[in-house]
Design a protein around this motif. Sequence first.
Motif, short mmCIF file in Angstrom:
data_model
loop_
_atom_site.label_atom_id
_atom_site.label_comp_id
_atom_site.label_asym_id
_atom_site.label_seq_id
_atom_site.Cartn_x
_atom_site.Cartn_y
_atom_site.Cartn_z
N ASP A 1 -2.30 8.69 -9.35
CA ASP A 1 -1.67 9.65 -8.43
C ASP A 1 -2.09 9.31 -7.00
N ILE A 2 -1.21 8.70 -6.24
CA ILE A 2 -1.52 8.29 -4.87
C ILE A 2 -1.29 9.48 -3.93
N THR A 3 -2.33 9.85 -3.21
CA THR A 3 -2.27 11.04 -2.36
C THR A 3 -2.42 10.71 -0.87
N ARG A 4 -2.66 9.43 -0.52
CA ARG A 4 -2.88 9.10 0.90
C ARG A 4 -1.61 9.33 1.70
N SER A 5 -1.78 9.62 2.97
CA SER A 5 -0.64 9.83 3.87
C SER A 5 -0.05 8.48 4.28
N LYS A 6 1.13 8.53 4.84
CA LYS A 6 1.77 7.31 5.35
C LYS A 6 0.92 6.70 6.46
N ASP A 7 0.38 7.54 7.34
CA ASP A 7 -0.48 7.05 8.42
C ASP A 7 -1.72 6.35 7.87
N GLU A 8 -2.30 6.90 6.80
CA GLU A 8 -3.47 6.27 6.18
C GLU A 8 -3.09 4.92 5.57
N PRO B 1 4.88 7.44 -6.18
CA PRO B 1 3.52 7.39 -5.66
C PRO B 1 2.43 7.23 -6.74
N SER B 2 2.53 6.15 -7.49
CA SER B 2 1.50 5.76 -8.46
C SER B 2 1.57 4.26 -8.61
N SER B 3 0.51 3.68 -9.14
CA SER B 3 0.48 2.23 -9.32
C SER B 3 -0.51 1.87 -10.41
N VAL C 1 0.88 -1.18 0.00
CA VAL C 1 0.00 0.00 0.00
C VAL C 1 0.91 1.23 0.00
N LYS C 2 0.95 1.92 -1.13
CA LYS C 2 1.81 3.09 -1.26
C LYS C 2 1.15 4.32 -0.63
#
Length: 137
Positions: A80-87, A73-75, A65-66
Amino acid sequence: IDAGLPTGWEVRHSNSKNLPYFFNAASKESRWEPPEGTDVEQLKSYMAQNTKKPEGKIRAAHLLVKHSGSRRPSSWREQDITRSKDEAIRILKGHQSRISSGDISLGDLAQSESDCSSARKNGDLSVHVGFDDLWRY
């Protein structure tokens, strides 16, 4: 022992992927998934008896989970993956809970939820690792 495959099908081994695959000599069709009509339980038994595993090693798989701070930060799932590391960690803990409860297998969950291209192979990384190798992955 019979592999439980329909007539004309056989199990072969891919040297490049180090994985078994299924081949029909008459039609020249090859595939990674067992063909329709396969006796799955018999195939599992066949594979357990005929698959060589490196001594003291297991096959590695994962679910990635990136997050926005990932190196790329894409897959295949999200451009465009925008979630935080905590998320991302919260999502992974939810996945871990589902896997640990027996609700779903790692491979099944990786197919739909992993940001790694290994998702198409149920998260299989195509490597065997021993305890001393785990620090690398």
